[in-house]
Design an enzyme around this catalytic site. Structure first.
Site, short mmCIF file in Angstrom:
data_model
loop_
_atom_site.label_atom_id
_atom_site.label_comp_id
_atom_site.label_asym_id
_atom_site.label_seq_id
_atom_site.Cartn_x
_atom_site.Cartn_y
_atom_site.Cartn_z
N ASP A 288 62.92 49.45 55.79
CA ASP A 288 61.78 48.52 55.84
C ASP A 288 62.20 47.05 55.92
O ASP A 288 61.38 46.20 56.25
CB ASP A 288 60.90 48.71 54.59
CG ASP A 288 60.42 50.13 54.43
OD1 ASP A 288 60.35 50.85 55.44
OD2 ASP A 288 60.10 50.53 53.29
N HIS B 289 56.37 50.50 55.11
CA HIS B 289 55.64 50.33 53.86
C HIS B 289 54.70 49.15 54.00
O HIS B 289 53.91 49.12 54.92
CB HIS B 289 56.64 50.20 52.69
CG HIS B 289 56.00 50.39 51.36
ND1 HIS B 289 56.34 49.66 50.26
CD2 HIS B 289 55.01 51.21 50.96
CE1 HIS B 289 55.61 50.03 49.22
NE2 HIS B 289 54.80 50.98 49.64
N GLN C 218 62.39 58.21 62.13
CA GLN C 218 62.97 56.85 62.06
C GLN C 218 64.08 56.74 61.02
O GLN C 218 64.87 55.82 61.04
CB GLN C 218 61.88 55.84 61.68
CG GLN C 218 60.84 55.68 62.73
CD GLN C 218 59.54 55.13 62.15
OE1 GLN C 218 59.23 53.98 62.34
NE2 GLN C 218 58.79 55.96 61.45
O1 F6P Z 1 60.84 52.84 52.22
C1 F6P Z 1 61.14 53.63 53.30
C2 F6P Z 1 59.95 54.41 53.75
O2 F6P Z 1 60.34 55.21 54.84
C3 F6P Z 1 58.72 53.58 54.10
O3 F6P Z 1 58.82 53.02 55.38
C4 F6P Z 1 57.63 54.62 53.95
O4 F6P Z 1 56.41 53.98 53.63
C5 F6P Z 1 58.11 55.43 52.79
O5 F6P Z 1 59.50 55.27 52.74
C6 F6P Z 1 57.80 56.89 52.89
O6 F6P Z 1 58.17 57.46 51.68
P1 F6P Z 1 58.39 59.00 51.37
O7 F6P Z 1 59.79 59.36 51.75
O8 F6P Z 1 58.21 59.09 49.89
O9 F6P Z 1 57.37 59.75 52.15
#
Ligand code: F6P
Length: 373
Positions: A135, A179, A299
């Site tokens: 992020d 995020h 990503q």
């Molecule tokens: O912080 C990295 C990230 O990929 C964000 O871009 C995204 O909002 C979040 O993690 C997703 O989190 P999780 O792995 O808990 O679904």
């Protein structure tokens, strides 16, 4: 006596984590003569005392592997769910580290990890962190490993989406992670030549986006690619979210706070499909067929790019230096071509968002990209 150090990776997995583990480990063991153990699954492994010995052999061959060889989790050390209860596990961590004879613990992670690290540092643990996140939203550092790779992947996705967009004369919206920050969408959007870029930092209106797309239609461009940050919102949704968040912050009693949190969760839930909603609205406003592609965890996956391997290696070795010198309670931040040790108090709880006057925003505007405002 040789220093004994633990290392862990916490929060979302991210390209470059293994390069940083390797960078720290090679310098710690080979250059500074330390002993190293790796905790499994982030803070959870630290609490449950699950670890493995890391030697040169264990560190060999991991540079290009995606994810983290140590595993990760998203736990809060002061509020951990253990055996069906929420518990503060800071004392357990201190006990475990003392029993293991650890001089320090190195934590690779993002904003949540910085908060955990600060809490543990204030409780008396010697901690150094390294900035990891796709992020790019960690305060106090120029950048974080994971970001460059994710930006490459998102850019390639935008490139590929152009094929269907121009062939079918469609609007293609692609939702990009990040995020609450727009760095990834802005960087990939510019690099991929998106026609519209929507960021959390700049609330959008459907009217403004459709005006951009209609303008393109007039010029003969019968398609548009819209890069949408997962945290981007239209003006109305942004106002609802901000009001709900304010209610949580201003609630005085536990009961009021509970109700406010439930309300905030409902607002977040109702906005979850915002990119699909926007696609329907743009289709209605422009008459162009609209489709959505959510890039999601693609990503974060796969081989880290050279820039992330270099950054992970640079900051890993810088952290080993910091541990050797006994500098704790700090993050090894990227600063230009070098690094800087930034106090965790200046990192934890702070988000690095895209300033609306940032040079990348200005670049996008001068390129004629719609920003939805
Ligand atoms: O912080 C990295 C990230 O990929 C964000 O871009 C995204 O909002 C979040 O993690 C997703 O989190 P999780 O792995 O808990 O679904």
């Amino acid at each position: 006596m040789a220093k004994r150090v633990g290392i862990l990776t916490a929060g979302g997995d991210s390209p470059g984590l293994n390069a940083a583990i390797r960078g720290f480990g090679k310098a710690a063991i080979g250059h500074h003569g330390m002993e190293l153990i790796g905790f499994r699954d982030g803070i959870r492994g630290l609490v449950e005392n699950r670890y493995l010995k890391l030697d040169n052999r264990a560190l060999s061959g991991i540079l290009t592997i995606g994810g983290t060889v140590l595993g990760t989790s998203r736990d809060k050390v002061h509020k951990m769910s253990v055996d069906g209860e929420v518990r503060d596990m800071r004392d357990i961590v201190l006990e475990n580290c003392a029993k293991l004879g650890l001089d320090a613990v190195v934590m690779l992670g993002g904003g949540g990890t910085a908060k955990n690290a600060l809490r543990l540092s204030q409780a008396g643990l010697n901690v150094v962190t390294l900035p990891k996140t796709i992020d790019n939203d960690i305060a106090g550092t120029d950048t974080s490993f994971g970001f460059a790779t994710a930006m490459e992947i998102a850019t390639e996705a935008i490139d590929r989406l152009h094929s269907t967009a121009h062939s079918h004369h469609r609007i293609i919206l692609t939702e990009i992670m990040g995020h609450r920050a727009g760095w990834l969408t802005l960087g990939a959007g510019i690099a991929g030549g998106a026609d519209v870029i929507l960021l959390p930092e700049i609330p959008y209106s459907v009217e403004s986006i459709s005006a951009t797309i209609k303008e393109r239609l007039k010029r003969g461009s019968t398609f548009s690619v819209v890069a949408v940050a997962e945290g981007a919102r239209d003006l109305g949704d942004r106002a609802d979210y901000d009001a709900a968040e304010l209610l949580v912050k201003s609630s005085k009693t536990a009961e009021a706070q509970g109700a406010a949190r439930t309300h905030l969760a409902n607002v977040v839930d109702s906005q979850r499909e915002h990119t699909f909603k926007l696609a329907r609205e743009l289709e209605a406003a422009t008459g162009l067929e609209s489709r959505v592609t959510i890039l999601g965890y693609v990503q974060r996956g796969g081989i880290p790019c050279a820039a992330d391997r270099l950054l992970g290696s640079r900051l890993g070795t810088a952290a080993a230096d910091a541990v050797a010198r006994g500098e704790f309670g700090v993050m090894a931040a990227a600063r230009g071509e070098g690094f800087e040790l930034v106090p965790l108090a200046e990192v934890a709880g702070k988000l690095k968002l895209v300033p609306v006057e940032h040079g990348w925003v200005e670049t996008a505007r001068q390129l004629g990209t719609g920003l939805g405002d």
